[in-house]
Each structure stands twice: as C-alpha cells, then as structure tokens.
Enzyme design. Structure first.
Site, PDB file in Angstrom:
ATOM      1  N   LYS A   1      74.016 120.587  52.986  1.00  0.00           N
ATOM      2  CA  LYS A   1      74.870 119.412  53.250  1.00  0.00           C
ATOM      3  C   LYS A   1      75.812 119.156  52.072  1.00  0.00           C
ATOM      4  O   LYS A   1      77.014 118.943  52.244  1.00  0.00           O
ATOM      5  CB  LYS A   1      73.981 118.182  53.485  1.00  0.00           C
TER       6      LYS A   1
ATOM      7  N   CYS B   1      81.812 110.046  51.960  1.00  0.00           N
ATOM      8  CA  CYS B   1      81.105 111.328  51.930  1.00  0.00           C
ATOM      9  C   CYS B   1      81.638 112.243  50.834  1.00  0.00           C
ATOM     10  O   CYS B   1      80.975 112.482  49.838  1.00  0.00           O
ATOM     11  CB  CYS B   1      81.245 112.014  53.284  1.00  0.00           C
TER      12      CYS B   1
HETATM   13  N1  SAJ Z   1      91.783 114.937  52.550  1.00  0.00           N
HETATM   14  C1  SAJ Z   1      92.836 115.426  51.812  1.00  0.00           C
HETATM   15  N2  SAJ Z   1      93.354 116.646  52.149  1.00  0.00           N
HETATM   16  C2  SAJ Z   1      92.869 117.362  53.209  1.00  0.00           C
HETATM   17  C3  SAJ Z   1      91.785 116.868  53.934  1.00  0.00           C
HETATM   18  C4  SAJ Z   1      91.256 115.639  53.580  1.00  0.00           C
HETATM   19  O1  SAJ Z   1      93.313 114.806  50.854  1.00  0.00           O
HETATM   20  O2  SAJ Z   1      93.413 118.436  53.463  1.00  0.00           O
HETATM   21  C5  SAJ Z   1      91.186 113.639  52.186  1.00  0.00           C
HETATM   22  C6  SAJ Z   1      91.208 112.632  53.341  1.00  0.00           C
HETATM   23  O3  SAJ Z   1      92.441 111.977  53.422  1.00  0.00           O
HETATM   24  C7  SAJ Z   1      90.062 111.718  52.950  1.00  0.00           C
HETATM   25  C8  SAJ Z   1      89.066 112.668  52.302  1.00  0.00           C
HETATM   26  O4  SAJ Z   1      89.807 113.825  51.937  1.00  0.00           O
HETATM   27  O5  SAJ Z   1      90.471 110.754  52.004  1.00  0.00           O
HETATM   28  C9  SAJ Z   1      87.886 113.058  53.163  1.00  0.00           C
HETATM   29  O6  SAJ Z   1      88.289 113.222  54.519  1.00  0.00           O
HETATM   30  P1  SAJ Z   1      87.763 114.427  55.427  1.00  0.00           P
HETATM   31  O7  SAJ Z   1      88.421 114.325  56.752  1.00  0.00           O
HETATM   32  O8  SAJ Z   1      87.935 115.704  54.709  1.00  0.00           O
HETATM   33  O9  SAJ Z   1      86.198 114.207  55.511  1.00  0.00           O
HETATM   34  P2  SAJ Z   1      85.239 112.951  55.873  1.00  0.00           P
HETATM   35  O10 SAJ Z   1      84.793 112.358  54.573  1.00  0.00           O
HETATM   36  O11 SAJ Z   1      85.843 112.047  56.876  1.00  0.00           O
HETATM   37  O12 SAJ Z   1      84.003 113.728  56.575  1.00  0.00           O
HETATM   38  C10 SAJ Z   1      83.338 114.744  55.849  1.00  0.00           C
HETATM   39  C11 SAJ Z   1      83.173 115.968  56.767  1.00  0.00           C
HETATM   40  N3  SAJ Z   1      82.719 117.118  55.972  1.00  0.00           N
HETATM   41  C12 SAJ Z   1      83.344 118.309  56.044  1.00  0.00           C
HETATM   42  O13 SAJ Z   1      84.328 118.495  56.719  1.00  0.00           O
HETATM   43  C13 SAJ Z   1      82.749 119.404  55.234  1.00  0.00           C
HETATM   44  C14 SAJ Z   1      82.180 115.654  57.883  1.00  0.00           C
HETATM   45  O14 SAJ Z   1      81.912 116.817  58.659  1.00  0.00           O
HETATM   46  C15 SAJ Z   1      80.863 115.137  57.265  1.00  0.00           C
HETATM   47  O15 SAJ Z   1      79.914 114.819  58.285  1.00  0.00           O
HETATM   48  C16 SAJ Z   1      81.188 113.871  56.502  1.00  0.00           C
HETATM   49  O16 SAJ Z   1      82.078 114.231  55.425  1.00  0.00           O
HETATM   50  C17 SAJ Z   1      79.893 113.290  55.957  1.00  0.00           C
HETATM   51  O17 SAJ Z   1      79.427 112.298  56.553  1.00  0.00           O
HETATM   52  O18 SAJ Z   1      79.316 113.858  55.033  1.00  0.00           O
END
Ligand code: SAJ
Length: 434
Positions: A211, A265
């Site tokens: 995880k 997360c």
């Molecule tokens: N972000 C960027 N650039 C990107 C992608 C995201 O700056 O290219 C930023 C987003 O704007 C945000 C942050 O990263 O601020 C996180 O967003 P996210 O969409 O990457 O992830 P979360 O936090 O919404 O969800 C993640 C997911 N993990 C993965 O994709 C590995 C989800 O599957 C998990 O279940 C979740 O964390 C969790 O609960 O752990």
C-alpha cells in the site's frame, strides 16, 4: 452479484460485519457489503454523521454513493450507530493522519488504536479483524499482539481513487495480508462477495508495504514532474510539451506538475516509510519537493506582480480542493499558496464549485473575480476546463486586469487569449523563473 450463502464450494463463515469509521472508505464499503447480503453495522464516533447517514443526507460528494447508501439502508441490511456490537468480522476504516511533533512527521495511530479498544469488549474467539486504514509496516502484527482473544486478523488496504470510489471498489484488484494463512483466506471470503478484480493473498507486513509503495511511487513520479517543471523554466522549455513527448516512449509515463500534492493519502503515506526506515532518502526528498511546490508557485506570482507594478493586488483563486472534481480540501496545496500570498500582502478571494468547507471564505464566481487583477487556477475541476468564450468575456468585464495563471494546464488557453487575457502556465518555460 455473487451468491452469498456459498462462495465457490465453501460454506460461508461470516454473516455479520461491523465496519468502524464511516468516511470515504468505510461508508462505501459498509454499503457495498450490505447490498451484497451481509448484515452490516456501520459505526462512527461522530453522532452528527451517523444521524445524517440515517437521514440519507449527502455527506460525501462521490458519484453514486448516496444511491448505494440508500439501497443498503432500505434493504434493512445496514444499520448505523455510534457504538460497535458483536459481529463475526470487524473492518477498521478510520483515518491515520500525520503527527508533526518536531523532526520528520509520523503516523498518528490514535484512531486505529481507539477503534481496537472499542471493539475489544465485543470480540469473541474465532472473529476476524481487518484493517483497511493505511498504516506503517508491522502495525498489524503489533495490534494483533494487543488482542488477548484467539482471532483471525488481516490487513487489506483500500486502493480506491476519490472521484471513482464505487467503480474502483468493485473493479480494482485487492491485496490481503494475513497474520497467518487462515486469516487471509477468511478475509478473502468477504471481499470476493463484491470485488470483480483479482484478490492476492500475502502476509500482513508485505501488504502494508505494498500500500505504501503504491502511493510513494505516485508521489515520487509527481515530484519528478515538478522538478522537471522547474528545470524546464530555466531551459526555456515548455514542460508540458516535453512530458507529452517523453511519454511517447513505450516505457516512460511521467505524471503532471502542479502546485503541490494534497489529499489524505499521497501527501501523507510516504512518511510512514520514512519513519520506519533509515534508507528512505529518495522518498523523503520527493515528499519535501512536493511540499515545497506551493511556496514555489507563490514566489512565481509574487515576482510576476513585482514586474507588473500593480498597487494592492487582488487575486482570484480558482479551486481549493486537493484535486479536480472532488469536494475534499484536506492537505490541499491551495491552502499553502493562499497563506503565502496573504503574507505577501495580496488580497485573495476564492471560488470553488465543489468545496463546501475551507479555512478561508468561499465566494460566488462574480464576487470572486470582481475588481480582480489575476485568476490563479490551482485545481483541475471540469468546470474550469469547460469555460466557453461567452463565460470568459463575462468574467473579463468584471476584472481590473486580465491575467490568468494556470498551474494545472487545465484551461483552454487559446480562448482565454482571444478574450484579451494574458495567460501564464506553470512550467511554460518562457515567462517565469525564480
Ligand atoms: N497530482 C499531481 N499530478 C498528477 C497527479 C496527481 O500533482 O499527475 C496531485 C493531485 O492534484 C493531488 C495529489 O496529487 O493533489 C493526489 O491525487 P491523486 O489523484 O494522485 O491520488 P489520491 O490521493 O486521490 O488517491 C491515491 C490513489 N493512489 C494511487 O493512485 C497510487 C488511490 O488509488 C488510493 O486509494 C488513495 O491514494 C489512498 O486512499 O491511498
């Protein structure tokens, strides 16, 4: 839907499940299990939340969730309350925030440990205890040793993406880490009632690492994209074009730069590795780099305004949730950008079509842009992508100066330019460098 009374040829061993914590993960999971025939007791210490769920009020802005919750309540299989009760299985879905008490941040296990204390009086030999909350490696073993009953126990991390929770809850593969093989097998019985993806069994510490590795992989990849944005600015290269072209390579997939990483997360979980390991240098550095992005973005804005020579600048922030199309503002980088702008004597107003609660006042669009010098887009909501020429021309009439700064590459820049706006993009490599 799979048959509940028999799974494969095995006889079902679990009928009643108590889900502790009715948040982004617990509520959908409890409802899903109830809709698949389990007798489910959903428990949350927050009385208001419990009442709101009973009254079928929308407490989490997640597509399809309320239909699922209503179905579960109306089926008679889901009841919600503030105290746990006897069950065959208990699933812990409570938050694990960071505690910052000097030095590197650490996992705050208070909610998990208090959930364990609350279920202890109801636990019987042969019960199954599952943890879904994100926890540092070896925590499941530690908690198992706190329980003086002959129970089964497993760690089964949630992996769903906010915004797509219901789809991913069913479709994603699941990892189940048992304290022993029997525990993992028993936990599998529950998840295979509603999961269409594959279910992989392993031990609890491996599942905990898996995880954390998933979210760390994403954090480090975003940190790399953010560093590329800074480097490209120095090189007069548009980082978005460069990433797009680099990703044409069959084995390259760089994520997007932005104003920082937020949410409950990815901005937290990598620290759970750092706290336990002496070797997590890259992980720590990536976290720091992403945490520093709001400051970097703020400095770009401050420098830009110095050049423009505008007295008492007023800026309009578009989007304060941690990412697009969700209502969650936890750990949002927007908060840090706003704090920094305020400390540099900017007047700041905020518009967010999704956020409901935020540390600073939220305004209607018209009030947010009225007499403003600059729009700063911090979140990639669809509403911002979908602005049309007429919307932009109405916006421009209310503004004092027509500047827009897009930190997410989300706007249709051509139509903003056609409406007379000066458009700046984070990492565009031409206009900014700090
Ligand atoms: N972000 C960027 N650039 C990107 C992608 C995201 O700056 O290219 C930023 C987003 O704007 C945000 C942050 O990263 O601020 C996180 O967003 P996210 O969409 O990457 O992830 P979360 O936090 O919404 O969800 C993640 C997911 N993990 C993965 O994709 C590995 C989800 O599957 C998990 O279940 C979740 O964390 C969790 O609960 O752990």
């Amino acid at each position: 839907m799979k048959q509940l009374d028999t799974i494969g040829t095995k006889q079902k061993k679990i009928n009643k499940i108590c889900v502790i914590g009715l948040g982004y993960i617990g509520l959908p999971t409890a409802s899903m299990l109830a809709n698949h025939g389990y007798s489910v007791v959903g428990v949350d210490i927050d009385k208001k939340r419990v009442e709101a769920i009973k009254n079928e009020e929308l407490i989490i802005d997640e597509q399809g969730l309320m239909t699922l919750v209503k179905g579960a309540i109306n089926s008679g299989n889901l009841k919600v309350k503030v105290e746990p009760e006897e069950a065959d299985a208990f699933i812990i879905c409570v938050p694990t925030p960071l505690k910052k008490e000097g030095g590197a941040p650490k996992c705050d296990l208070t909610y998990v440990l208090s959930a364990v204390e609350n279920i202890k009086p109801h636990l019987k030999d042969g019960n199954l205890v599952l943890i879904e909350s994100t926890i540092p490696p070896k925590t499941t073993e530690m908690i198992y040793n706190l329980i003086d009953k002959d129970i089964y126990m497993a760690y089964c991390p949630e992996r769903v993406l906010p915004g797509k929770i219901l789809k991913e809850l069913v479709e994603n593969d699941r990892i189940i880490g048992g304290i022993n093989e029997e525990s993992a097998e028993l936990a599998k019985e529950i998840y295979e009632s509603f999961v269409d993806g594959n279910i992989y069994l392993t031990n609890s510490t491996t599942a905990e690492m898996v995880k954390l590795m998933e979210n760390t992989y994403r954090d480090v990849n975003i940190a790399l994209a953010n560093e590329f944005a800074k480097v490209c600015n120095e090189m007069d290269v548009n980082v978005w074009d460069a990433i797009n072209l680099a990703n044409k390579h069959p084995r390259v997939n760089i994520l997007n730069p932005g104003p920082g990483v937020g949410g409950h997360c990815i901005s937290i979980d990598p620290w759970f590795i750092v706290e336990k390991s002496k070797n997590a240098d890259l992980i720590k550095r990536a976290r720091e780099l992403n945490d520093n992005m709001p400051k970097y973005v703020c400095n770009l804005i401050v420098e830009e305004f110095k050049k423009l020579n505008i007295d008492n600048p007023k800026v309009s922030i578009f989007g304060v949730t941690y990412k697009g199309n969700v209502d969650d503002t936890r750990e949002s980088p927007a908060k840090k950008v706003i704090e920094c702008l305020l400390s540099n004597n900017f007047e700041v107003s905020i518009y967010d079509p999704h956020a409901k609660i935020f540390e600073y006042p939220l305004n209607k669009l018209e009030d947010c842009i009225s007499n403003s010098d600059c729009i700063i887009v911090l979140t990639d909501h669809d509403e911002f992508k979908n602005f049309e020429k007429d919307d932009i021309s109405e916006i421009s009439k209310l503004m004092r100066n027509k500047i827009v700064i897009d930190t997410r590459n989300v706007l249709n820049h051509n139509i903003w330019k056609e409406s007379g706006f000066e458009v700046k993009l984070l990492g565009d490599g031409t206009t900014w460098s700090v």
